[in-house]
Design a protein around this motif. Structure first.
Motif, mmCIF file in Angstrom:
data_model
loop_
_atom_site.group_PDB
_atom_site.id
_atom_site.type_symbol
_atom_site.label_atom_id
_atom_site.label_comp_id
_atom_site.label_asym_id
_atom_site.label_seq_id
_atom_site.Cartn_x
_atom_site.Cartn_y
_atom_site.Cartn_z
ATOM 1 N N LYS A 94 84.433 -72.153 -49.739
ATOM 2 C CA LYS A 94 85.130 -71.896 -51.001
ATOM 3 C C LYS A 94 86.641 -71.928 -50.791
ATOM 4 C CE LYS A 94 85.229 -68.710 -54.863
ATOM 5 N NZ LYS A 94 84.735 -67.463 -55.421
ATOM 6 N N THR A 95 87.133 -71.282 -49.746
ATOM 7 C CA THR A 95 88.578 -71.274 -49.493
ATOM 8 C C THR A 95 89.066 -72.653 -49.082
ATOM 9 O OG1 THR A 95 88.255 -70.540 -47.205
ATOM 10 C CG2 THR A 95 88.656 -68.839 -48.857
ATOM 11 N N LYS A 140 79.867 -69.665 -46.615
ATOM 12 C CA LYS A 140 80.093 -69.895 -48.042
ATOM 13 C C LYS A 140 81.531 -69.537 -48.423
ATOM 14 C CE LYS A 140 76.507 -69.435 -50.819
ATOM 15 N NZ LYS A 140 75.460 -68.868 -51.668
ATOM 16 N N ILE A 141 82.037 -68.448 -47.904
ATOM 17 C CA ILE A 141 83.426 -68.051 -48.158
ATOM 18 C C ILE A 141 84.387 -69.090 -47.578
ATOM 19 C CG2 ILE A 141 85.213 -66.358 -47.558
ATOM 20 C CD1 ILE A 141 83.045 -64.205 -47.780
ATOM 21 N N TYR A 142 84.090 -69.556 -46.377
ATOM 22 C CA TYR A 142 84.935 -70.569 -45.736
ATOM 23 C C TYR A 142 84.969 -71.845 -46.574
ATOM 24 C CZ TYR A 142 86.293 -74.274 -42.529
ATOM 25 O OH TYR A 142 86.901 -75.353 -41.953
#
Length: 128
Positions: A118-119, A114-116
């Protein structure tokens, strides 16, 4: 690994402690280290399995549940295998411990993915 920890602790431990109490403490330490090792190994398995499902096209809850089921089934078959190994036995609690490790790995993967994502969307150029 437990033997190395025991060697290190014997250098600083009190030598007047009863031998039997030291053996019990070492057995408990060995059990704890082995359980944590299982958690870590199944954590890695959970990450690898969900990654395989995601690469093959499964998304969201489908990938999550298929990965979790796969890891629990693997843990169960591992315990069944231990029935046939002398000196070993099958325990339902070990399947649960392994499953918790796999669940932790799957959750970590989902969080990092999810972080990947988003970035990745933030860094991509915006279209007009």
């Amino acid at each position: 690994m437990t033997k190395q920890i025991v060697k290190a602790t014997q250098k600083v431990s009190i030598h007047n402690v009863q031998i039997e109490s030291r053996r019990n403490a070492l057995k408990k330490l060995n059990d704890v280290i082995r359980k944590y090792a299982h958690v870590i190994v199944y954590l890695v398995l959970g990450i690898l399995v969900i990654n395989a499902f995601v690469i093959r096209g499964s998304k969201g809850c489908k990938a999550f549940f298929f990965s979790l089921i796969f890891c629990f089934l693997y843990a169960a078959t591992d315990e069944i295998h231990q029935i046939f190994v002398s000196g070993r036995g099958a325990k339902a609690t070990d399947v649960l411990i392994d499953g918790i490790g796999a669940l932790m790995g799957i959750v970590i993967y989902k969080f990092m993915f999810k972080i990947y994502q988003k970035t990745k969307t933030e860094s991509s150029p915006k279209r007009l």
